[in-house]
Motif scaffolding. Structure first.
Motif, short mmCIF file in Angstrom:
data_model
loop_
_atom_site.label_atom_id
_atom_site.label_comp_id
_atom_site.label_asym_id
_atom_site.label_seq_id
_atom_site.Cartn_x
_atom_site.Cartn_y
_atom_site.Cartn_z
N ALA A 1 0.83 -1.21 0.00
CA ALA A 1 0.00 0.00 0.00
C ALA A 1 0.87 1.26 0.00
N GLU A 2 1.96 1.24 0.76
CA GLU A 2 2.86 2.39 0.80
C GLU A 2 3.47 2.68 -0.56
N LEU A 3 3.74 1.64 -1.32
CA LEU A 3 4.36 1.81 -2.63
C LEU A 3 3.51 2.65 -3.58
N ILE A 4 2.20 2.62 -3.40
CA ILE A 4 1.31 3.35 -4.32
C ILE A 4 0.56 4.46 -3.59
N ASN A 5 1.15 4.93 -2.47
CA ASN A 5 0.58 6.07 -1.72
C ASN A 5 -0.86 5.84 -1.29
N THR A 6 -1.14 4.63 -0.87
CA THR A 6 -2.49 4.26 -0.45
C THR A 6 -2.58 4.17 1.07
N ARG A 7 -3.58 4.85 1.63
CA ARG A 7 -3.78 4.79 3.09
C ARG A 7 -4.32 3.42 3.47
N PHE A 8 -3.73 2.81 4.48
CA PHE A 8 -4.05 1.43 4.86
C PHE A 8 -4.33 1.39 6.36
N THR A 9 -5.50 0.89 6.74
CA THR A 9 -5.84 0.71 8.15
C THR A 9 -6.45 -0.66 8.35
N ILE A 10 -6.25 -1.20 9.53
CA ILE A 10 -6.80 -2.53 9.84
C ILE A 10 -7.42 -2.50 11.23
N GLU A 11 -8.56 -3.17 11.38
CA GLU A 11 -9.25 -3.28 12.65
C GLU A 11 -9.58 -4.74 12.91
N SER A 12 -9.41 -5.15 14.17
CA SER A 12 -9.75 -6.52 14.53
C SER A 12 -9.88 -6.64 16.04
N ALA A 13 -10.62 -7.64 16.46
CA ALA A 13 -10.75 -7.98 17.87
C ALA A 13 -11.10 -9.45 17.96
N MET A 14 -10.83 -10.05 19.09
CA MET A 14 -11.11 -11.47 19.26
C MET A 14 -12.59 -11.74 19.04
N GLY A 15 -12.88 -12.66 18.12
CA GLY A 15 -14.25 -13.04 17.82
C GLY A 15 -15.01 -12.06 16.95
N ALA A 16 -14.33 -11.01 16.48
CA ALA A 16 -15.03 -9.97 15.71
C ALA A 16 -14.55 -9.87 14.27
N GLY A 17 -13.75 -10.83 13.81
CA GLY A 17 -13.28 -10.80 12.43
C GLY A 17 -12.23 -9.73 12.20
N VAL A 18 -11.95 -9.49 10.94
CA VAL A 18 -10.93 -8.52 10.53
C VAL A 18 -11.52 -7.59 9.48
N LYS A 19 -11.17 -6.32 9.58
CA LYS A 19 -11.61 -5.33 8.60
C LYS A 19 -10.42 -4.50 8.16
N VAL A 20 -10.23 -4.42 6.85
CA VAL A 20 -9.16 -3.61 6.26
C VAL A 20 -9.79 -2.54 5.39
N GLU A 21 -9.30 -1.31 5.54
CA GLU A 21 -9.75 -0.22 4.69
C GLU A 21 -8.55 0.39 3.96
N MET A 22 -8.73 0.62 2.67
CA MET A 22 -7.70 1.27 1.88
C MET A 22 -8.31 2.43 1.10
N VAL A 23 -7.55 3.50 0.98
CA VAL A 23 -8.00 4.65 0.18
C VAL A 23 -6.91 4.95 -0.84
N TYR A 24 -7.23 4.70 -2.10
CA TYR A 24 -6.28 4.93 -3.19
C TYR A 24 -6.61 6.26 -3.87
N PRO A 25 -5.72 7.26 -3.81
CA PRO A 25 -6.00 8.60 -4.35
C PRO A 25 -5.72 8.72 -5.84
N PHE A 26 -6.58 8.12 -6.68
CA PHE A 26 -6.28 8.08 -8.11
C PHE A 26 -6.26 9.47 -8.75
N GLN A 27 -7.06 10.41 -8.21
CA GLN A 27 -7.11 11.74 -8.81
C GLN A 27 -5.79 12.47 -8.65
N SER A 28 -5.24 12.47 -7.44
CA SER A 28 -3.96 13.17 -7.19
C SER A 28 -2.82 12.49 -7.93
#
Length: 274
Positions: free
Chosen positions: A240-267
């Motif tokens: 994600a860093e290679l293409i200037n993409t914001r990367f966040t991850i959320e997780s908790a025991m028994g709550a699965g995993v969630k990843v969010e990425m924001v790719y700034p194609f316009q800039s």
């Protein structure tokens, strides 16, 4: 009795000398300050250049590593399609020929074996497409993710969801599409191997200036404060860093995993035109 006249405190020449001395002191002080400022700026510039050099070197190394991985995956994908696929196809043809000369009581088992080999051929071909970057670049990000989610739906998960609000992957650089797909593929692979999830989701939201990607599973999750990031998570962040993409991850025991990425194609598009 004649009184002696008092000598003036200072003459005109002395006053001028005092002014010159004050001016000279001020000038020397200003020069010292200017030299100190220039030196500090020069020092800061050198530090910034070293930091940039390290960042550039780090990105170049990551790029080289990613290119090596892609070349390896491309080779494996071609081998799967050209060699393993052909071997399975030949084996299936032999099974079908054998079925014609098999007694009725064994014909059904032979037929089932042939069907299993056919499914194996389909899986190999689908997997080879997801590994071969040439195919990915040709088909585009959305079509490739659709192929990958469909493959996983057949493989294990009870439910695989893929949604997108527009087909605008043409706004994303081809090489960046490949990087984004590898991140998504890494997430799906980790969900398959470790999460014990029954459902995975991939959502694309094309906004005016960027693409928001959400990846989710309903697996067992993990405690982000105690679990050290594995190679999969590290690889996703680095890509994600290679293409200037914001990367966040959320997780908790028994709550699965969630990843969010924001790719700034316009800039990125604007930067490419500059």
């Amino acid at each position: 009795m004649v009184q002696a006249t008092e000598r003036p405190v200072s003459t005109e020449a002395e006053r001028e000398l005092l002014v010159y001395m004050i001016f000279a002191l001020f000038l020397i002080t200003a020069m010292v300050i200017a030299i100190a400022v220039v030196f500090q700026r020069r020092k800061n510039k050198l530090i910034e250049e070293k930091i940039k050099q390290k960042e550039t070197f780090s990105k170049e190394m990551q790029t080289i590593q990613a290119e090596v991985q892609e070349e390896t995956l491309r080779f494996i994908g071609r081998e799967l399609h050209d060699n393993v696929g052909q071997i399975l196809a030949y084996a299936n043809m032999q099974i079908q020929m054998l079925a014609k000369n098999t007694q009725d009581q064994f014909r059904e088992k032979v037929s089932n074996t042939s069907e299993t080999i056919k499914k194996g051929i389909e899986e190999v071909r689908s997997l080879s497409k997801s590994l071969n970057s040439d195919v990915i670049l040709e088909k585009g990000l959305i079509a490739t993710v659709a192929n990958e989610t469909e493959r996983l739906r057949r493989f294990k998960f009870e439910e695989v969801v893929f949604t997108y609000n527009a087909e605008k992957d043409g706004l994303i650089q081809k090489s960046h599409q490949l990087v984004l797909f590898r991140i998504i593929q890494e997430f799906l692979s980790n969900s398959l191997k470790y999460s014990e999830a029954q459902k995975v989701e991939v959502h694309f939201d094309f906004c005016p200036n960027d693409l928001k990607i959400v990846l989710k599973d309903d697996g067992r999750g993990f405690d982000m404060e105690t679990v050290e990031p594995g190679s999969g998570l590290i690889n996703m962040k680095k890509r994600a860093e290679l293409i200037n993409t914001r990367f966040t991850i959320e997780s908790a025991m028994g709550a699965g995993v969630k990843v969010e990425m924001v790719y700034p194609f316009q800039s990125i598009l604007i930067k490419d035109f500059e």
